[in-house]
Design a protein around this motif. Structure first.
Motif, PDB file in Angstrom:
ATOM      1  N   GLY A   1      -5.640 -61.837  17.434  1.00  0.00           N
ATOM      2  CA  GLY A   1      -6.480 -60.660  17.654  1.00  0.00           C
ATOM      3  C   GLY A   1      -5.965 -59.820  18.806  1.00  0.00           C
ATOM      4  N   ILE A   2      -5.552 -60.471  19.888  1.00  0.00           N
ATOM      5  CA  ILE A   2      -5.022 -59.761  21.050  1.00  0.00           C
ATOM      6  C   ILE A   2      -3.704 -59.077  20.705  1.00  0.00           C
ATOM      7  CG2 ILE A   2      -4.117 -60.045  23.392  1.00  0.00           C
ATOM      8  CD1 ILE A   2      -6.083 -62.372  23.741  1.00  0.00           C
ATOM      9  N   VAL A   3      -2.814 -59.807  20.021  1.00  0.00           N
ATOM     10  CA  VAL A   3      -1.507 -59.252  19.650  1.00  0.00           C
ATOM     11  C   VAL A   3      -1.677 -58.043  18.719  1.00  0.00           C
ATOM     12  CG1 VAL A   3       0.634 -59.708  18.392  1.00  0.00           C
ATOM     13  CG2 VAL A   3      -0.263 -61.415  19.977  1.00  0.00           C
ATOM     14  N   VAL A   4      -2.577 -58.159  17.749  1.00  0.00           N
ATOM     15  CA  VAL A   4      -2.817 -57.048  16.820  1.00  0.00           C
ATOM     16  C   VAL A   4      -3.344 -55.828  17.573  1.00  0.00           C
ATOM     17  CG1 VAL A   4      -4.306 -56.256  14.940  1.00  0.00           C
ATOM     18  CG2 VAL A   4      -3.148 -58.449  14.752  1.00  0.00           C
ATOM     19  N   CYS A   5      -4.247 -56.049  18.519  1.00  0.00           N
ATOM     20  CA  CYS A   5      -4.787 -54.926  19.299  1.00  0.00           C
ATOM     21  C   CYS A   5      -3.682 -54.222  20.084  1.00  0.00           C
ATOM     22  CB  CYS A   5      -5.874 -55.430  20.254  1.00  0.00           C
ATOM     23  SG  CYS A   5      -7.433 -55.837  19.453  1.00  0.00           S
ATOM     24  N   ILE A   6      -2.820 -54.996  20.733  1.00  0.00           N
ATOM     25  CA  ILE A   6      -1.716 -54.408  21.499  1.00  0.00           C
ATOM     26  C   ILE A   6      -0.777 -53.641  20.580  1.00  0.00           C
ATOM     27  CG2 ILE A   6       0.313 -54.939  22.898  1.00  0.00           C
ATOM     28  CD1 ILE A   6      -1.223 -57.357  24.000  1.00  0.00           C
ATOM     29  N   THR A   7      -0.482 -54.240  19.418  1.00  0.00           N
ATOM     30  CA  THR A   7       0.434 -53.608  18.467  1.00  0.00           C
ATOM     31  C   THR A   7      -0.131 -52.298  17.926  1.00  0.00           C
ATOM     32  OG1 THR A   7       1.282 -55.786  17.800  1.00  0.00           O
ATOM     33  CG2 THR A   7       1.710 -53.926  16.313  1.00  0.00           C
ATOM     34  N   VAL A   8      -1.403 -52.332  17.503  1.00  0.00           N
ATOM     35  CA  VAL A   8      -2.027 -51.123  16.949  1.00  0.00           C
ATOM     36  C   VAL A   8      -2.184 -50.063  18.034  1.00  0.00           C
ATOM     37  CG1 VAL A   8      -4.104 -50.194  15.849  1.00  0.00           C
ATOM     38  CG2 VAL A   8      -3.217 -52.418  15.146  1.00  0.00           C
ATOM     39  N   TYR A   9      -2.455 -50.482  19.268  1.00  0.00           N
ATOM     40  CA  TYR A   9      -2.561 -49.542  20.388  1.00  0.00           C
ATOM     41  C   TYR A   9      -1.257 -48.751  20.541  1.00  0.00           C
ATOM     42  CZ  TYR A   9      -3.123 -47.869  25.205  1.00  0.00           C
ATOM     43  OH  TYR A   9      -3.202 -47.082  26.334  1.00  0.00           O
ATOM     44  N   LYS A  10      -0.138 -49.474  20.523  1.00  0.00           N
ATOM     45  CA  LYS A  10       1.164 -48.817  20.685  1.00  0.00           C
ATOM     46  C   LYS A  10       1.518 -47.974  19.468  1.00  0.00           C
ATOM     47  CE  LYS A  10       3.044 -52.256  23.887  1.00  0.00           C
ATOM     48  NZ  LYS A  10       3.096 -51.301  25.017  1.00  0.00           N
ATOM     49  N   LEU A  11       1.232 -48.494  18.261  1.00  0.00           N
ATOM     50  CA  LEU A  11       1.531 -47.751  17.044  1.00  0.00           C
ATOM     51  C   LEU A  11       0.698 -46.468  16.957  1.00  0.00           C
ATOM     52  CD1 LEU A  11       1.829 -50.570  14.341  1.00  0.00           C
ATOM     53  CD2 LEU A  11       3.663 -49.123  15.249  1.00  0.00           C
ATOM     54  N   THR A  12      -0.542 -46.539  17.421  1.00  0.00           N
ATOM     55  CA  THR A  12      -1.394 -45.346  17.420  1.00  0.00           C
ATOM     56  C   THR A  12      -0.768 -44.231  18.251  1.00  0.00           C
ATOM     57  OG1 THR A  12      -3.406 -46.672  17.150  1.00  0.00           O
ATOM     58  CG2 THR A  12      -3.680 -44.428  17.970  1.00  0.00           C
ATOM     59  N   GLY A  13      -0.239 -44.605  19.410  1.00  0.00           N
ATOM     60  CA  GLY A  13       0.415 -43.616  20.261  1.00  0.00           C
ATOM     61  C   GLY A  13       1.655 -43.027  19.615  1.00  0.00           C
ATOM     62  N   ILE A  14       2.474 -43.890  18.988  1.00  0.00           N
ATOM     63  CA  ILE A  14       3.714 -43.423  18.363  1.00  0.00           C
ATOM     64  C   ILE A  14       3.422 -42.508  17.175  1.00  0.00           C
ATOM     65  CG2 ILE A  14       5.767 -44.155  17.095  1.00  0.00           C
ATOM     66  CD1 ILE A  14       5.716 -46.731  18.779  1.00  0.00           C
ATOM     67  N   ILE A  15       2.524 -42.969  16.291  1.00  0.00           N
ATOM     68  CA  ILE A  15       2.189 -42.192  15.091  1.00  0.00           C
ATOM     69  C   ILE A  15       1.515 -40.878  15.467  1.00  0.00           C
ATOM     70  CG2 ILE A  15       0.776 -42.163  13.000  1.00  0.00           C
ATOM     71  CD1 ILE A  15       1.193 -45.198  12.840  1.00  0.00           C
ATOM     72  N   SER A  16       0.623 -40.919  16.453  1.00  0.00           N
ATOM     73  CA  SER A  16      -0.079 -39.697  16.872  1.00  0.00           C
ATOM     74  C   SER A  16       0.887 -38.679  17.460  1.00  0.00           C
ATOM     75  CB  SER A  16      -1.158 -40.040  17.894  1.00  0.00           C
ATOM     76  OG  SER A  16      -2.123 -40.908  17.340  1.00  0.00           O
ATOM     77  N   LEU A  17       1.867 -39.150  18.220  1.00  0.00           N
ATOM     78  CA  LEU A  17       2.853 -38.250  18.821  1.00  0.00           C
ATOM     79  C   LEU A  17       3.682 -37.550  17.760  1.00  0.00           C
ATOM     80  CD1 LEU A  17       4.067 -37.237  21.482  1.00  0.00           C
ATOM     81  CD2 LEU A  17       5.687 -39.153  21.370  1.00  0.00           C
ATOM     82  N   LEU A  18       3.960 -38.258  16.657  1.00  0.00           N
ATOM     83  CA  LEU A  18       4.794 -37.710  15.590  1.00  0.00           C
ATOM     84  C   LEU A  18       4.011 -36.821  14.627  1.00  0.00           C
ATOM     85  CD1 LEU A  18       6.922 -40.878  14.685  1.00  0.00           C
ATOM     86  CD2 LEU A  18       7.651 -38.888  16.034  1.00  0.00           C
ATOM     87  N   SER A  19       2.702 -37.100  14.472  1.00  0.00           N
ATOM     88  CA  SER A  19       1.935 -36.411  13.430  1.00  0.00           C
ATOM     89  C   SER A  19       0.890 -35.433  13.948  1.00  0.00           C
ATOM     90  CB  SER A  19       1.241 -37.446  12.524  1.00  0.00           C
ATOM     91  OG  SER A  19       0.359 -38.263  13.283  1.00  0.00           O
ATOM     92  N   PHE A  20       0.571 -35.496  15.244  1.00  0.00           N
ATOM     93  CA  PHE A  20      -0.454 -34.616  15.790  1.00  0.00           C
ATOM     94  C   PHE A  20       0.114 -33.871  16.991  1.00  0.00           C
ATOM     95  CE2 PHE A  20      -4.188 -34.181  18.760  1.00  0.00           C
ATOM     96  CZ  PHE A  20      -4.745 -33.093  18.104  1.00  0.00           C
ATOM     97  N   LYS A  21       0.284 -32.561  16.838  1.00  0.00           N
ATOM     98  CA  LYS A  21       0.933 -31.771  17.878  1.00  0.00           C
ATOM     99  C   LYS A  21       0.179 -31.804  19.202  1.00  0.00           C
ATOM    100  CE  LYS A  21       3.032 -28.516  14.600  1.00  0.00           C
ATOM    101  NZ  LYS A  21       3.132 -27.093  14.184  1.00  0.00           N
ATOM    102  N   GLY A  22      -1.146 -31.870  19.122  1.00  0.00           N
ATOM    103  CA  GLY A  22      -1.944 -31.828  20.340  1.00  0.00           C
ATOM    104  C   GLY A  22      -1.911 -33.098  21.157  1.00  0.00           C
ATOM    105  N   TYR A  23      -1.403 -34.199  20.580  1.00  0.00           N
ATOM    106  CA  TYR A  23      -1.410 -35.489  21.306  1.00  0.00           C
ATOM    107  C   TYR A  23      -0.602 -35.406  22.601  1.00  0.00           C
ATOM    108  CZ  TYR A  23      -0.786 -40.469  22.279  1.00  0.00           C
ATOM    109  OH  TYR A  23      -0.768 -41.708  22.878  1.00  0.00           O
ATOM    110  N   GLY A  24       0.561 -34.739  22.535  1.00  0.00           N
ATOM    111  CA  GLY A  24       1.413 -34.647  23.722  1.00  0.00           C
ATOM    112  C   GLY A  24       0.795 -33.853  24.850  1.00  0.00           C
TER     113      GLY A  24
END
Length: 272
Positions: free
Chosen positions: A34-57
């Motif tokens: 559960g902890i590992v999945v949370c850390i992984t999804v946390y990082k993936l959310t940042g990466i995906i948001s940076l690539l797909s949502f202009k306002g994230y940056g």
């Protein structure tokens, strides 16, 4: 039977009196996953948001932290909602007509895994809430997470009252709507139709999953009180205390959600 590093006394927690080494490792693995999945999804959310949502940056560091945090809280909510629903309605694990044993003593490998996974999530989220306090939530969130984690740990270790814990976990199904509302607000979409539709969905979802479900929860406990009384002492008193506290918090948040929805619908009507 090989004992895990600790022994559980019959009158306090476990009807078996011990925890096997295999089961203990299964619990630890579930929590760690559960902890590992949370850390992984946390990082993936940042990466995906940076690539797909202009306002994230353009978001501040604090907003990026909360944005990513809500990413893994949404993922956890979807997982526990679907698995809880399966265990409660589709699986025969908690079907009162399928087995002869008490419903308060029923467990399965899947339910144990889900509870351990959820503990890992609450540990991760509570850690972030405390580290960034109060940016990610105030004392009410600390209380909610603390009570939830306490109840889940008792149910996992004792193997009792998991039926009721799964009902509480299903109430997490409202979390994606809460998070989407925040995302739309940050993205400047408070005037959009999606924001309005999400507000209505949040209101209805909260009514069903956190108000009506808790009424059913308490009614079921009352009807099956002869079984509930057989739960180990700490678990029994927790069932009497924790659900009413959570229900009160849910009512308070429902009142705030209702006020927010009324304001949103009123503003939308006047803008037409």
């Amino acid at each position: 039977m090989v004992e895990f590093p600790f022994t559980l006394h019959h009158d306090f927690l476990s009807s078996a009196g011990y925890v096997s080494q295999t089961k203990g490792y299964h619990w630890v693995a579930s929590v760690v996953s559960g902890i590992v999945v949370c850390i992984t999804v946390y990082k993936l959310t940042g990466i995906i948001s940076l690539l797909s949502f202009k306002g994230y940056g353009k978001l501040s560091n604090a907003q990026k932290v909360e944005w990513n945090n809500r990413g893994f809280s949404t993922f956890h909510a979807l997982v526990v909602a679907f698995v809880s629903l399966y265990l409660l309605l589709l699986s025969d694990t908690f079907d009162e007509n399928s087995r002869g044993d008490l419903i308060v003593t029923r467990t399965s490998t899947l339910s144990d895994t889900l509870l351990g996974f959820s503990i890992g999530y609450f540990l991760s989220d509570l850690g972030m809430i405390l580290w960034h306090f109060p940016a990610l939530g105030g004392l009410e969130y600390v209380l909610h997470h603390g009570l939830s984690m306490f109840s889940i740990i008792l149910a996992l270790i004792s193997g009792q009252a998991q039926f009721y814990i799964l009902m509480v976990l299903f109430s997490e199904s409202t979390t994606p709507f809460v998070n989407l509302r925040w995302y739309l607000d940050i993205a400047g979409q408070k005037e959009s139709n999606l924001y309005i539709y999400n507000g209505v969905a949040l209101f209805l979802g909260w009514l069903v999953a956190r108000i009506l479900l808790f009424i059913f929860f308490i009614s079921h406990m009352f009807i099956h009180f002869d079984q509930v009384k057989k739960v180990f002492p700490l678990g029994f008193y927790s069932l009497l205390v924790v659900p009413p506290v959570l229900a009160t918090m849910n009512l308070y948040w429902f009142w705030k959600i209702s006020k927010g929805l009324i304001r949103t619908l009123s503003k939308a009507r006047h803008s037409q």
